[in-house]
Design a protein around this motif. Structure first.
Motif, PDB file in Angstrom:
ATOM      1  N   LEU A 268     -42.865 -69.785  59.218  1.00 44.20           N
ATOM      2  CA  LEU A 268     -43.809 -68.802  58.699  1.00 44.20           C
ATOM      3  C   LEU A 268     -45.088 -68.843  59.521  1.00 44.20           C
ATOM      4  O   LEU A 268     -45.594 -69.919  59.860  1.00 44.20           O
TER       5      LEU A 268
ATOM      6  N   ASP B  91     -46.930 -63.767  58.066  1.00 50.86           N
ATOM      7  CA  ASP B  91     -46.032 -63.862  56.916  1.00 50.86           C
ATOM      8  C   ASP B  91     -46.781 -64.271  55.652  1.00 50.86           C
ATOM      9  O   ASP B  91     -46.209 -64.878  54.745  1.00 50.86           O
TER      10      ASP B  91
ATOM     11  N   LEU C  79     -45.287 -63.646  52.205  1.00 55.87           N
ATOM     12  CA  LEU C  79     -44.278 -64.565  51.683  1.00 55.87           C
ATOM     13  C   LEU C  79     -44.934 -65.717  50.933  1.00 55.87           C
ATOM     14  O   LEU C  79     -44.473 -66.117  49.857  1.00 55.87           O
TER      15      LEU C  79
ATOM     16  N   ASN D 120     -37.704 -60.329  50.748  1.00 53.04           N
ATOM     17  CA  ASN D 120     -38.595 -60.425  51.909  1.00 53.04           C
ATOM     18  C   ASN D 120     -38.110 -61.464  52.901  1.00 53.04           C
ATOM     19  O   ASN D 120     -38.204 -61.257  54.114  1.00 53.04           O
ATOM     20  N   ILE D 121     -37.589 -62.595  52.391  1.00 54.43           N
ATOM     21  CA  ILE D 121     -37.074 -63.615  53.304  1.00 54.43           C
ATOM     22  C   ILE D 121     -35.811 -63.111  54.007  1.00 54.43           C
ATOM     23  O   ILE D 121     -35.613 -63.327  55.209  1.00 54.43           O
TER      24      ILE D 121
ATOM     25  N   ARG E 294     -36.633 -60.391  56.580  1.00 52.68           N
ATOM     26  CA  ARG E 294     -37.679 -60.773  57.538  1.00 52.68           C
ATOM     27  C   ARG E 294     -37.134 -60.718  58.962  1.00 52.68           C
ATOM     28  O   ARG E 294     -36.074 -61.253  59.261  1.00 52.68           O
TER      29      ARG E 294
ATOM     30  N   PRO F 266     -37.477 -61.920  62.724  1.00 50.96           N
ATOM     31  CA  PRO F 266     -38.113 -63.030  63.446  1.00 50.96           C
ATOM     32  C   PRO F 266     -38.744 -62.586  64.767  1.00 50.96           C
ATOM     33  O   PRO F 266     -38.576 -63.233  65.802  1.00 50.96           O
TER      34      PRO F 266
ATOM     35  N   GLU G  67     -42.376 -60.385  66.211  1.00 52.72           N
ATOM     36  CA  GLU G  67     -43.629 -59.692  65.919  1.00 52.72           C
ATOM     37  C   GLU G  67     -44.171 -59.112  67.228  1.00 52.72           C
ATOM     38  O   GLU G  67     -44.284 -59.816  68.239  1.00 52.72           O
TER      39      GLU G  67
ATOM     40  N   LYS H 160     -40.755 -65.464  66.487  1.00 51.68           N
ATOM     41  CA  LYS H 160     -40.894 -66.152  65.210  1.00 51.68           C
ATOM     42  C   LYS H 160     -39.689 -67.017  64.875  1.00 51.68           C
ATOM     43  O   LYS H 160     -39.656 -67.654  63.817  1.00 51.68           O
TER      44      LYS H 160
END
Length: 477
Positions: A87, A91, A94, A361-362, A365, A367, A369, A399
């Protein structure tokens, strides 16, 4: 306007107080409380429950995953690692969901069963009982500890007190090192700390939390639960008449008083006696020093110690158990406890919804950005060969925890020329910034501001495609 508001009688009931002799022996007006040991199902469950989570606390920072610490909350690097999940500050939602889920889980449990968090899971309670256990092993039972404190200092008292505080400090230091190990590599921390090679902030943190653990569990104890902890103050907002709490049944217990064990239980009403023999064991085993017979009190942490103590006495007297028990105000008044009630259902519904949002959300998500920063010095420039150019800086954050190769392209533009890197190799958890340019013929531009997107894509070792589209603008004129 003629209707009268109903008035509730709040005249205080008679408060029972232990005899001055017992009050002085076991619970003085100061901070010293000599908690008496107790055995029973609640005490056994609390010990194993606390030891289980204590073991988790001690073991988790030592776990390894893919060659590194599995759980590491690296504040300096702004990176929280949980096994395969990392994270970042991006994030933050989260973390917000995690805090919201934890809060509503606490609200739900409190509305249902009172302060069981305080009695069975709170670190303050767990470490306090660890310290009390060390006291019992070194100084003896509660009565022996009272007599030891009343004695003048001699060799026996000195070595017992010294050994006790040494053990307290050792437990506090080990606790602090483990806790700080969640925020810095724990293997290096233990080695560097004991060879005096640790950094300033690591040493400061370890010593600070050692002092806090030693002070809270060793000296402050019930003051934390009764005066400092905010949970004790706002918990009443979540209580209602159907909340299960540790309570004394005055209908059974009063009138209180000592009696012979030879008196049959059936003859107690004729002698004007209730079930309570006024032994004060419920007071002596309470870690916060309250008398549960005085009714619901915010200091009560629902640990169940008084329940075990009272049930033991009832068993010896051949009386029915449950004079002190987990029950509700509604049940004590002769009614029936309502489990499914609007408040509890509401807490449960919100808890399920927030857990669903957290899991979603997890699961969804990405990975990856991507951030785009336009050149603010020059909005656009003429290249001299008939092209109009805009300059951007692409920041690509990997990420994931493994190195990735990313391809960069432009979407939603026609007749353009891309100038810059088309592939990026980025290590796990790293961020790269690269300057790129996009040039377009003026004849292809219909407006002074044209929207388009940078497309960044990679394929993981599992064959999954990870991509991100970041919109931006091409400016001319």
């Amino acid at each position: 306007m003629s209707e009268q508001i109903p008035v509730k009688d709040v005249t205080p009931v008679k408060v029972h107080k232990p005899s001055p002799k017992d009050q002085t022996k076991h619970h003085s007006s100061g901070t010293s409380i000599y908690v008496r040991a107790v055995k029973g199902p609640f005490e056994t469950f609390r010990r194993f429950f606390g030891l289980f989570f204590l073991a988790l606390f001690a073991v988790i920072p030592w776990l390894q995953y893919d060659g590194r610490q599995a759980v590491l909350l690296d504040i300096a690097e702004q990176r929280f690692t949980f096994f395969s999940l990392t994270l970042w500050p991006q994030d933050l939602t989260l973390l917000a969901y995690i805090f919201i889920v934890s809060a509503f889980a606490l609200f739900f449990v409190t509305a249902f069963a009172g302060r069981v968090w305080c009695g069975f899971m709170c670190p303050q309670t767990t470490w306090t009982y660890i310290y009390i256990w060390l006291e019992e092993k070194i100084e003896g039972s509660a009565n022996k500890r009272i007599k030891l404190d009343e004695r003048p200092m001699d060799l026996d008292k000195f070595w017992r007190k010294s050994l006790k505080h040494f053990c307290w400090i050792a437990v506090a230091l080990l606790t602090s090192l483990t806790f700080v190990g969640y925020f810095t590599p724990i293997g290096e921390l233990f080695i560097d700390f004991f060879i005096f090679n640790a950094g300033f902030w690591a040493v400061f943190s370890v010593l600070f939390f050692t002092f806090c653990t030693y002070g809270n569990a060793g000296w402050m104890r019930q003051i934390m639960c009764t005066h400092i902890c905010p949970y004790a103050r706002f918990q009443s907002a979540m209580f209602d008449k159907d909340t299960f709490t540790v309570a004394y049944d005055p209908n059974r217990g009063d009138r209180r008083g000592p009696r012979s064990r030879k008196i049959p239980y059936e003859e107690l009403p004729s002698k004007g006696l209730g079930d309570c023999i006024d032994c004060n064991l419920c007071v002596q085993v309470c870690p916060t020093g309250i008398d549960i017979r005085n009714g619901l009190q915010y200091e009560c942490i629902n640990c169940g110690a008084c329940v075990d103590a009272c049930n033991g006495v009832m068993e010896k007297m051949n009386y029915p158990k449950g004079l002190i028990r987990f029950t509700s105000e509604e049940q004590l008044s002769g009614g029936e406890t309502h489990i499914f009630r609007p408040k509890l259902i509401g807490y449960f519904f919100v808890l399920v919804v927030m857990m669903g949002l957290l899991i979603a959300n997890i699961t969804m998500r990405v990975p990856l950005e991507v951030d785009i920063i336009r050149d603010r010095n020059t909005l656009f420039r003429d290249t001299g060969d008939g092209w109009i150019e805009n300059v951007y800086t692409l920041k690509v954050l990997n990420k994931s925890q493994s190195p990735q190769t990313y391809s960069i392209s432009v979407q939603d533009l026609e007749d353009y020329k891309y100038i810059g890197t088309e592939e990026l190799n980025i290590a796990g958890g790293e961020v790269r910034s690269v300057p790129v340019s996009v040039a377009i013929k003026p004849d292809s531009l219909q407006e002074s501001v044209t929207e388009f997107s940078f497309h960044v894509e990679t394929t993981t070792v599992n064959g999954d495609v990870v991509e991100a589209n970041e919109p931006t603008k091409f400016i001319y004129r």
